[in-house]
Design a protein around this motif. Structure first.
Motif, PDB file in Angstrom:
ATOM      1  N   ARG A  81       0.825  -1.215   0.000  1.00  0.00           N
ATOM      2  CA  ARG A  81       0.000   0.000   0.000  1.00  0.00           C
ATOM      3  C   ARG A  81       0.854   1.257   0.000  1.00  0.00           C
ATOM      4  O   ARG A  81       0.624   2.186   0.775  1.00  0.00           O
ATOM      5  CB  ARG A  81      -0.955  -0.002   1.181  1.00  0.00           C
ATOM      6  CG  ARG A  81      -1.852  -1.215   1.195  1.00  0.00           C
ATOM      7  CD  ARG A  81      -2.967  -1.096   2.156  1.00  0.00           C
ATOM      8  NE  ARG A  81      -3.834  -2.256   2.032  1.00  0.00           N
ATOM      9  CZ  ARG A  81      -5.126  -2.261   2.302  1.00  0.00           C
ATOM     10  NH1 ARG A  81      -5.704  -1.161   2.690  1.00  0.00           N
ATOM     11  NH2 ARG A  81      -5.836  -3.348   2.171  1.00  0.00           N
ATOM     12  N   ARG A  83       1.899   4.605  -1.786  1.00  0.00           N
ATOM     13  CA  ARG A  83       1.270   5.498  -2.751  1.00  0.00           C
ATOM     14  C   ARG A  83       2.118   6.731  -3.066  1.00  0.00           C
ATOM     15  O   ARG A  83       1.669   7.606  -3.785  1.00  0.00           O
ATOM     16  CB  ARG A  83      -0.093   5.960  -2.219  1.00  0.00           C
ATOM     17  CG  ARG A  83      -1.105   4.833  -2.047  1.00  0.00           C
ATOM     18  CD  ARG A  83      -2.497   5.394  -1.819  1.00  0.00           C
ATOM     19  NE  ARG A  83      -3.462   4.333  -1.623  1.00  0.00           N
ATOM     20  CZ  ARG A  83      -3.885   3.913  -0.444  1.00  0.00           C
ATOM     21  NH1 ARG A  83      -3.416   4.488   0.658  1.00  0.00           N
ATOM     22  NH2 ARG A  83      -4.765   2.940  -0.336  1.00  0.00           N
ATOM     23  N   GLU A 260      -7.975   4.502  -6.979  1.00  0.00           N
ATOM     24  CA  GLU A 260      -7.655   3.556  -5.912  1.00  0.00           C
ATOM     25  C   GLU A 260      -8.295   3.961  -4.594  1.00  0.00           C
ATOM     26  O   GLU A 260      -8.780   3.112  -3.838  1.00  0.00           O
ATOM     27  CB  GLU A 260      -6.135   3.459  -5.752  1.00  0.00           C
ATOM     28  CG  GLU A 260      -5.679   2.441  -4.728  1.00  0.00           C
ATOM     29  CD  GLU A 260      -4.168   2.355  -4.649  1.00  0.00           C
ATOM     30  OE1 GLU A 260      -3.661   1.666  -3.746  1.00  0.00           O
ATOM     31  OE2 GLU A 260      -3.502   2.993  -5.493  1.00  0.00           O
ATOM     32  N   LEU A 261      -8.325   5.266  -4.311  1.00  0.00           N
ATOM     33  CA  LEU A 261      -8.896   5.756  -3.062  1.00  0.00           C
ATOM     34  C   LEU A 261     -10.386   6.034  -3.174  1.00  0.00           C
ATOM     35  O   LEU A 261     -11.017   6.385  -2.175  1.00  0.00           O
ATOM     36  CB  LEU A 261      -8.175   7.043  -2.631  1.00  0.00           C
ATOM     37  CG  LEU A 261      -6.685   6.921  -2.304  1.00  0.00           C
ATOM     38  CD1 LEU A 261      -6.114   8.281  -1.944  1.00  0.00           C
ATOM     39  CD2 LEU A 261      -6.467   5.939  -1.164  1.00  0.00           C
ATOM     40  N   THR A 517      -1.784  12.009  -2.509  1.00  0.00           N
ATOM     41  CA  THR A 517      -2.474  11.538  -1.308  1.00  0.00           C
ATOM     42  C   THR A 517      -2.415  12.556  -0.172  1.00  0.00           C
ATOM     43  O   THR A 517      -3.454  12.852   0.445  1.00  0.00           O
ATOM     44  CB  THR A 517      -1.888  10.184  -0.866  1.00  0.00           C
ATOM     45  OG1 THR A 517      -1.992   9.247  -1.942  1.00  0.00           O
ATOM     46  CG2 THR A 517      -2.635   9.642   0.337  1.00  0.00           C
ATOM     47  N   SER A 521      -5.782  14.767   1.545  1.00  0.00           N
ATOM     48  CA  SER A 521      -6.056  14.888   2.971  1.00  0.00           C
ATOM     49  C   SER A 521      -6.031  16.341   3.421  1.00  0.00           C
ATOM     50  O   SER A 521      -6.879  16.774   4.203  1.00  0.00           O
ATOM     51  CB  SER A 521      -5.031  14.072   3.762  1.00  0.00           C
ATOM     52  OG  SER A 521      -5.217  14.217   5.153  1.00  0.00           O
ATOM     53  N   VAL A 527     -12.978  10.770   0.136  1.00  0.00           N
ATOM     54  CA  VAL A 527     -12.488   9.525  -0.456  1.00  0.00           C
ATOM     55  C   VAL A 527     -13.338   8.387   0.087  1.00  0.00           C
ATOM     56  O   VAL A 527     -14.106   8.553   1.038  1.00  0.00           O
ATOM     57  CB  VAL A 527     -10.997   9.281  -0.137  1.00  0.00           C
ATOM     58  CG1 VAL A 527     -10.127  10.353  -0.738  1.00  0.00           C
ATOM     59  CG2 VAL A 527     -10.784   9.215   1.375  1.00  0.00           C
ATOM     60  N   GLY A 528     -13.207   7.226  -0.544  1.00  0.00           N
ATOM     61  CA  GLY A 528     -13.928   6.057  -0.092  1.00  0.00           C
ATOM     62  C   GLY A 528     -15.342   5.969  -0.608  1.00  0.00           C
ATOM     63  O   GLY A 528     -16.183   5.299  -0.002  1.00  0.00           O
ATOM     64  N   ARG A 689     -16.848   9.635   4.578  1.00  0.00           N
ATOM     65  CA  ARG A 689     -17.326   8.838   3.452  1.00  0.00           C
ATOM     66  C   ARG A 689     -18.847   8.875   3.380  1.00  0.00           C
ATOM     67  O   ARG A 689     -19.537   8.786   4.382  1.00  0.00           O
ATOM     68  CB  ARG A 689     -16.859   7.394   3.618  1.00  0.00           C
ATOM     69  CG  ARG A 689     -17.409   6.473   2.542  1.00  0.00           C
ATOM     70  CD  ARG A 689     -16.844   5.096   2.681  1.00  0.00           C
ATOM     71  NE  ARG A 689     -17.438   4.188   1.709  1.00  0.00           N
ATOM     72  CZ  ARG A 689     -17.065   2.944   1.531  1.00  0.00           C
ATOM     73  NH1 ARG A 689     -16.080   2.460   2.234  1.00  0.00           N
ATOM     74  NH2 ARG A 689     -17.637   2.177   0.642  1.00  0.00           N
TER      75      ARG A 689
END
Length: 698
Positions: A81, A83, A260-261, A517, A521, A527-528, A689
């Protein structure tokens, strides 16, 4: 002086008997030597051909090993994982390492141990040279100019020369699968929902970026001229060409991390749509700038007629390429519909592949742009032809172009790292490089922020400041900018552009791609979320319905005003184009006038009569209505058809049925909408999310 002594005594008998035999002997020896020389020459040619074949195999094996190593490292990164580095940046690093080895680890194989012969030409160098050597004709082709400092080492290294590919390889072999996959895998629901903004960013934004960067770089060139750092000609049109080349964004790293996220789908759609359309606009814009030819002695001054001619060239090339790509897709759809190729999936897949790839070559052969043609061919194939393919062929085509896209893209990025050391005519100018970095940031800012401000004036769901900052950050340069820059490196200006473009691609992919990434944030971008659902309660497409199913007045008005163009297109496409080109949609006998009955029956397939209710385009349906979309915020469930349940994990009746007993007043619906917007804003701020249960539990 003493006469020359000879072993042969000259007598009448020698003249009549011996001399013919001696002459015959000498002739036979000469023929034998000539045959031996010819055999040795043929043997040397065969050895040279064998060596060349072996070296070509080594070159291809080098790139295959690079890709293999990249794939294994990608697996390791995904397993751990990691990134901070994307696969494209990794491919560039491996390319750099191999380039260093080829440049400094392999001895030179120079063929020129003496000073090369010199000659003067009144015109430019000849592209093809034909030589007559002792009755044998040899043809030589021009490979390009060689740096005089490198004539005895780098240029003569066979490995370095052969790993430098012909630029047409990138355009005709590597670019088509990348661009086609972008159109073929396009998520239409999110793309069309933001189509107005995407077109604005892609067309107007790219033009703004091109002219801002071009004018700033012209100032940099003038500065270089003042300080004595400019050693050859660099015109204003060259600066504009560089602006068009470097305006081609390719945020492949950012989009991969978004995917991916599962980042916000509207932001993903804006970035992906802009990059797809932006590549097409950039290549046509660069062709238009090259076509700018003022009338007169000075061909680099501003001329109004030449300017409008370039604008006409831009519009003509783009519209012609668009039409050619769409027509090819339509022809493929008709062939797959009215034949029984679906009974032979292998033939069906092969035909689909060849028709799609030939679109690029056909457009280039006709003087248009293959990138634009193959892009819209991919969109057309996904919208029409895909519905006619057998189940096996749909899987094959998706997987085939996905694999080709992956290999081609990583191959190009590997070659970028290789080219930094193997390209023979790099021109590193610190002033030009620093000025280019500053120019692209200013150009990107002039591209994103002003256009977002004007777009927000007409959008109910605004493009937030965080989205704008992320779009500014995600303006990476990649395969398209590199391919445009390497296509022409014949002049001093183009060589400097190529070197600078290469460095810009390295920096943006490594720094901006690796920082995606943390930036998500920091900007509190959600995300998600599931990219296959309609995520955002966007003002242009989301509506809050009352309990009895009636629309609120404000939501209905907003939707009718914002989506009228797409609703018109969808109606035409659903009623006429889909039934003609595919097996889906309503039968033409129900949509065409009665006088067109024979034509309608001829064009409508039997499957349309059987399955016209089941065969629906869910992506296009979203343009008209959002379906039974359920938004879950904590313990409250709000559906687009008016259902309001209790807990998110309630029974199936809580999700599916419309609560008709609830008050359907407009005030309650408005209050519900305000609550929805307040909760959405709270979730966006916190980066929480969103859960969208769309499953049918009935």
């Amino acid at each position: 002086m003493d006469p020359v002594r000879s072993p042969w005594k000259w007598t009448p008998a020698f003249q009549t008997k011996t001399f013919p035999l001696v002459l015959l002997y000498l002739l036979s020896q000469a023929c034998q030597m000539s045959a031996e020389d010819s055999a040795m020459e043929e043997l040397a040619t065969e050895k040279e051909a064998e060596e060349s074949h072996r070296q070509d195999s080594v070159n291809l094996l080098t790139f295959i090993l690079l890709l293999t190593l990249t794939i294994l490292t990608i697996w390791l990164f995904k397993h751990r994982r990691v990134r901070f580095l994307h696969e494209t940046g990794l491919a560039m690093i491996y390319g750099l390492l191999v380039g260093v080895i080829l440049r400094y680890g392999i001895p030179s194989t120079s063929y020129h141990n003496k000073t090369p012969p010199s000659c003067s030409l009144r015109t430019g160098p000849i592209s093809t040279l034909l030589l007559n050597v002792s009755g044998k004709f040899f043809e030589y082709t021009l490979k390009g100019e060689i740096n005089s400092r490198e004539i005895h080492n780098v240029e003569q290294n066979d490995m370095l020369r052969k790993v430098t590919f012909d630029p047409e390889v990138f355009f005709n072999i590597l670019l088509p699968p990348i661009i086609f996959h972008a159109g073929y895998s396009l998520k239409k629901r999110h793309f069309f929902r933001n189509l107005g903004s995407i077109i604005t960013y892609a067309f107007l934004g790219t033009a703004i970026s091109c002219f801002v960067i071009g004018n700033l770089m012209y100032g940099v060139v003038k500065l270089m001229q003042v300080v004595g750092q400019l050693t050859d000609k660099f015109y204003y049109t060259d600066c504009l060409f560089f602006g068009a080349v470097i305006s081609a964004t390719d945020p492949v790293t950012v989009l991969a991390i978004f995917n991916e996220l599962h980042a916000d789908v509207d932001l993903y759609a804006l970035l992906f749509g802009e990059s797809v359309m932006n590549d097409a606009v950039a290549i046509v814009l660069s062709s238009s700038i090259v076509a700018y030819q003022p009338i007169g002695a000075n061909s680099h001054t501003f001329d109004a007629s030449a300017f409008f001619k370039s604008v006409g060239v831009f519009l003509g090339i783009f519209s012609g390429s668009f039409a050619m790509g769409a027509v090819t897709g339509v022809v493929t759809a008709l062939v797959t519909k009215f034949t029984k190729l679906h009974c032979f999936p292998l033939l069906e897949t092969a035909l689909f592949f060849l028709m799609s790839w030939s679109t690029f070559l056909l457009a280039e052969a006709c003087g248009f742009t293959g990138v634009v043609a193959v892009l819209f061919c991919g969109i057309t194939q996904a919208h029409y032809t895909y519905n006619n393919l057998s189940e096996e062929s749909t899987k094959r085509t998706k997987q085939l172009f996905e694999v080709l896209h992956f290999l081609a893209e990583n191959f190009i990025f590997s070659y970028m790292g290789l080219a930094l050391f193997t390209f023979q005519n790099h021109i590193f100018s610190p002033i030009f490089i620093v000025g280019a970095f500053v120019a692209i940031f200013i150009g990107r800012a002039c591209h994103i922020y002003p256009l977002s401000f004007f777009l927000n004036l007409g959008r109910r769901h605004k493009i937030s400041g965080n989205f704008q900052h992320m779009m500014m950050f995600a303006g990476l340069r990649g395969a398209m900018a590199f391919a445009l820059a390497i296509r022409d490196t014949a002049t001093y200006a183009r060589q400097m552009m190529f070197t600078t473009t290469l460095l810009i691609v390295f920096f943006t992919v490594w720094v901006f791609g690796g920082g995606t990434t943390p930036m998500l944030s920091w900007l509190h971008i959600r995300v998600g979320v599931d990219p296959d659902q309609d995520l955002q309660p966007c003002g242009e497409h989301f509506q809050v319905l009352q309990g009895d199913g009636a629309q609120t007045e404000g939501g209905s008005k907003t939707k009718q005003e914002s989506a009228w163009l797409f609703r018109l297109w969808y109606t035409f496409d659903h009623n006429y184009l889909k039934p003609i080109l595919t097996h889906s949609g309503p039968p033409l006998t129900t949509t065409l006038p009665a006088c067109c009955g024979p034509v309608a029956r001829c064009l409508t397939s039997p499957q349309a009569y059987e399955n016209h209710e089941q065969l629906r385009d869910t992506d296009s349906d979203l343009i008209l209505n959002d379906g039974d979309l359920t938004l879950t915020y904590g313990d409250t469930a709000i559906t687009a058809n008016g259902a309001s349940g209790g807990h998110a994990g309630g029974s199936s009746a809580e999700w599916g049925e419309v609560n008709g007993k609830q008050s359907g007043a407009t005030a309650e619906a408005a209050a519900m909408e305000r609550e929805l917007e307040a909760r959405e804003q709270e979730l966006i701020t916190r980066g929480t999310r969103l859960v969208f249960p769309i499953e049918d539990h009935a």
